[in-house]
Write an enzyme that holds these catalytic residues in place. Structure first.
Site, short mmCIF file in Angstrom:
data_model
loop_
_atom_site.label_atom_id
_atom_site.label_comp_id
_atom_site.label_asym_id
_atom_site.label_seq_id
_atom_site.Cartn_x
_atom_site.Cartn_y
_atom_site.Cartn_z
N ARG B 22 1.11 2.28 -6.05
CA ARG B 22 0.31 1.50 -5.26
C ARG B 22 -1.19 1.32 -6.30
O ARG B 22 -1.79 0.01 -6.08
CB ARG B 22 -0.46 2.23 -4.11
CG ARG B 22 -1.22 3.29 -4.21
CD ARG B 22 -1.53 3.82 -2.76
NE ARG B 22 -2.07 5.17 -3.01
CZ ARG B 22 -3.18 5.87 -2.28
NH1 ARG B 22 -3.59 5.25 -1.33
NH2 ARG B 22 -3.17 7.16 -2.46
N GLU B 70 -0.80 -6.73 11.98
CA GLU B 70 0.33 -7.25 10.66
C GLU B 70 1.30 -8.29 10.98
O GLU B 70 1.53 -9.02 9.95
CB GLU B 70 1.09 -5.94 10.46
CG GLU B 70 0.30 -4.67 9.98
CD GLU B 70 -0.17 -3.78 11.07
OE1 GLU B 70 -0.05 -4.29 12.44
OE2 GLU B 70 -0.97 -3.10 10.85
N PHE B 95 4.44 -0.86 8.72
CA PHE B 95 4.11 -1.73 9.54
C PHE B 95 4.25 -3.10 8.69
O PHE B 95 4.27 -4.10 9.60
CB PHE B 95 2.40 -1.53 9.64
CG PHE B 95 2.07 -0.14 10.22
CD1 PHE B 95 2.96 0.44 11.05
CD2 PHE B 95 1.18 0.51 9.45
CE1 PHE B 95 2.67 1.75 11.45
CE2 PHE B 95 0.83 1.91 9.81
CZ PHE B 95 1.56 2.52 10.77
N HIS B 121 3.06 3.53 0.79
CA HIS B 121 3.18 4.61 1.55
C HIS B 121 4.47 4.72 1.93
O HIS B 121 5.07 5.00 3.10
CB HIS B 121 2.14 4.96 2.99
CG HIS B 121 0.61 5.08 2.31
ND1 HIS B 121 0.21 4.42 1.56
CD2 HIS B 121 0.01 6.20 2.72
CE1 HIS B 121 -1.13 5.00 1.17
NE2 HIS B 121 -1.13 5.73 2.16
N ASP B 129 0.81 13.05 6.94
CA ASP B 129 0.61 12.13 7.94
C ASP B 129 1.97 12.04 8.92
O ASP B 129 1.81 12.09 10.19
CB ASP B 129 0.53 10.91 7.42
CG ASP B 129 -0.89 10.37 7.45
OD1 ASP B 129 -1.90 10.99 7.78
OD2 ASP B 129 -1.33 9.38 6.60
#
Ligand code: TPP
Ligand code: MG
Lengths: 296, 331
Positions: B22, B70, B95, B121, B129
């Site tokens: 990322r 989104e 998402f 992610h 998470d």
């Protein structure tokens, strides 16, 4: 719901304090997770679990229970802490938060903790589920089933279109058994809500969709309980309680600071206390306030 | 290691440099913004998590904060593309393309808009998470869409190059990104071309044919390590980087199947619909050989450390080694 007396208010404050201490301990043990939202919602969760909800921690699946859908799953430290302190599972288990094999997943998951009403984390779909439950209950048991469907949600997730799809439907269906509680703490991840995506008056928006609206100080137990009482009395439509809360409530350096949305004590953030001191300061702040300060 | 690819010589060292894909994306986006004034960036309340903040800070006027929305973001990007902009949209892969898949399908792909979707992610390596945030279906979601190009970079440098290359493409592009810092296997000199597979490693011994490993994303590093370890057991292995999953480099793949006669696919994704599926679809038609799959087997993720989860879901080095031995026995 029982009326509130001073003794009960004292107990709710005490429980909120215990919940906040547990939140800090859990987050420190996990090394990751969300601080601001859970601390800000501790008073409301204390009121829910120790006064408002019709539930039996020893029989979590008792069919007559009220349902609580937590839509903003990232605040689960406050949910887990309230559940543990009210007897759903041992308080010691809280320290397993976010660890491999724990029932206390980083975001609530019913596979691991079946006593949850739903799994969540992805924002914006809790209210729809609560609407579905409330509709099904009305179908089976009529309008006066004697139980309520609560949905805790955040202001950030009001950015999601789906939230408003559910608001529309609940208004159309006049769901008197549905009570949404919006954590209006004015923060989300990227900043203050009014900078990221201005929501303006949440109250007016719900009102225009046919909801009964209460706006309260989310740290005032009398206001919390009385507003829920009035919401329960509204039979011909859904109710929303817009609860103004202080994110990070009780921990001096976290209050009103969006940078603490998703960080635990012990995080290096410019301008914040030494990470090694953060947990100590947090617990010290909580102890000295000890739930005695009122926000009227 | 393949010489002319200029791979990181410290690839197998304990202290190999680590960086998140990322982050490579975030840096690449700034370079793309420098090169092309039409590049704009949209984010859904995850600007630092997706590393779009580098772009936001450098080109504030070309950055648009969408809030947690989104679906809206995907279609707004489509509209911007219609007016000649080159929009990048970023969120967690869960998402976007998770939640907003139909908006991507209709308003971006159906309209053939040049929008680049960055899903961060991805995979179980998201860690604590938990399963709700660990996208294991995004390759499938993106791959199934007509016109969509699907790129899953193996490291931060490759992610940076993927961003720049996708600006020069046409149509919709999905770039899959991961949260964690993972070993940097390539260098600035390593060539990168969308749609082209690369052989990173070949330990072929004169006797017997190698097993072909087809890997994508940061797990490629584990495949390389296994190949290096198996050298001691005189097991020949070729390790291929399939950074582009669609369009699949079918020419290279069929060659690998012919040369190796047995294949192991490696991905941090459901086996269903992912790289393993893409490889199987191609080889079943063109040159069937035994294949073993390293991937998640129809399960959701959960909380844990990335390493714990990689092991738990059978994506670790021991699993890759086992799969290699198993596929040899099936030759
Ligand atoms: C659909 C979806 N998009 C993005 C996210 C990532 N995310 C997690 S929390 C959050 C901010 C939401 O704001 P709010 O719930 O008000 O945060 P808090 O007040 O609790 O800090 C975002 C964008 C998510 N969980 N779900
Ligand atoms: Mg908020």
């Amino acid at each position: 719901m029982q009326p509130l007396d001073d003794k009960k208010i004292g107990l709710l404050k005490e429980k909120a304090h215990d919940i906040r201490v547990s939140i800090i301990e859990m987050l420190v043990s996990a090394g990751s997770g969300h601080s601001a939202g859970p601390l800000g919602m501790a008073d409301i969760f204390s009121a829910l679990y120790f006064h408002i909800l019709k539930h039996d921690p020893k029989v979590p699946t008792w069919p007559g229970r009220d349902r609580l859908v937590v839509s903003n799953g990232h605040i689960c430290p406050v949910l887990y802490a309230a559940m543990a302190h009210s007897g759903y599972f041992p308080v010691s288990e809280l320290l397993t938060l976010r660890k491999f094999g724990s029932r206390l997943q980083g975001h609530p998951h019913r596979d691991f903790l079946p006593m949850l009403e739903t799994s969540s984390g992805p924002l914006g779909s809790g209210l729809s589920q609560a609407v579905g439950m409330a509709l099904a209950d009305r179908l089976d048991r009529g309008k006066d089933s004697g139980r309520f469907f609560y949905c805790v949600m955040s202001d950030g997730e009001l950015d999601e279109g789906q939230s408003w799809e559910a608001v529309l439907l609940a208004g159309k269906e006049k769901l008197g058994n549905l009570i949404a509680i919006v954590d209006r703490n004015n923060i989300q991840i990227d900043g203050f809500t009014e900078d990221v995506m201005p929501l303006g008056s949440v109250a007016h928006k719900f009102e225009s969709f046919g909801w009964h609206v209460e706006e309260i100080d989310g740290h005032n137990f009398e206001a919390i309980v009385e507003s829920v009482g009035r919401a329960q009395a509204v039979f011909d439509g859904p109710s929303v309680i817009v609860a103004r809360t202080i994110p990070g409530k009780g921990v001096s350096y976290m209050e009103r600071d969006f940078k603490w949305h998703g960080n635990p004590p012990g995080t290096a953030i410019p301008g914040e206390p030494d990470p090694k001191e953060q947990a100590k300061i947090a617990l010290h702040d909580l102890r000295t306030l000890d739930g005695q300060i009122e926000h009227e | 290691m393949t010489k002319d690819l200029h791979l990181n010589p410290k690839l197998f060292d304990k202290d190999v440099e680590k960086n998140a894909t990322r982050t490579g994306f975030g840096h690449g986006l700034v370079l793309a913004g420098d090169k092309n004034a039409d590049v704009v960036a949209l984010c859904a309340d995850l600007t630092e998590s997706t590393q779009m903040h580098f772009f936001r800070d450098k080109f504030p006027a070309r950055f648009f904060e969408m809030g947690v929305a989104e679906q809206n973001m995907a279609s707004v990007a489509s509209g911007m593309s219609a007016m000649g902009k080159i929009p990048f949209i970023a969120s967690y892969a869960m998402f976007s393309p998770g939640r907003n898949w139909e908006q991507i399908r209709t308003t971006i792909c159906y309209n053939n808009r040049h929008v680049i979707i960055a899903g961060s992610h991805a995979g179980v390596s998201v860690g604590p998470d938990g399963g709700s945030h660990q996208a294991l279906e995004d390759i499938a979601l993106a791959r199934v869409l007509p016109r969509m190009t699907v790129i899953s970079p193996c490291d931060a440098i490759e992610a940076r190059k993927a961003v720049l290359a996708s600006v020069d493409m046409e149509g919709p592009v999905y770039i899959r990104l991961a949260r964690n810092k993972t070993p940097v296997m390539t260098t600035n000199e390593t060539p990168f071309e969308i749609g082209k597979a690369q052989m990173f490693y070949d330990s072929s011994f004169p006797q017997g044919r190698p097993v072909g490993i087809i890997a994508t994303g940061p797990l490629l590093h584990k495949a390389l390590k296994v190949a290096e370890q198996l050298k001691k057991e005189k097991i020949s292995v070729q390790v291929w980087n399939f950074a582009t999953i669609k369009p699949l480099d079918e020419k290279a793949l069929v060659e690998i199947a012919k040369n190796c006669g047995a294949i192991v696919t490696v991905e941090e994704h459901q086996i269903a619909g992912g790289l393993g599926s893409a490889v199987s679809e191609c080889l079943a038609q063109n040159f069937p050989v035994p294949i073993e799959f390293i991937g998640v087997r129809d399960q959701f993720g959960q909380s844990g450390t990335p390493e714990e989860l990689i092991e738990h879901y059978g994506l670790g080095e021991s699993n890759i080694a086992e799969a290699i031995k198993k596929v040899i026995s099936r030759k």
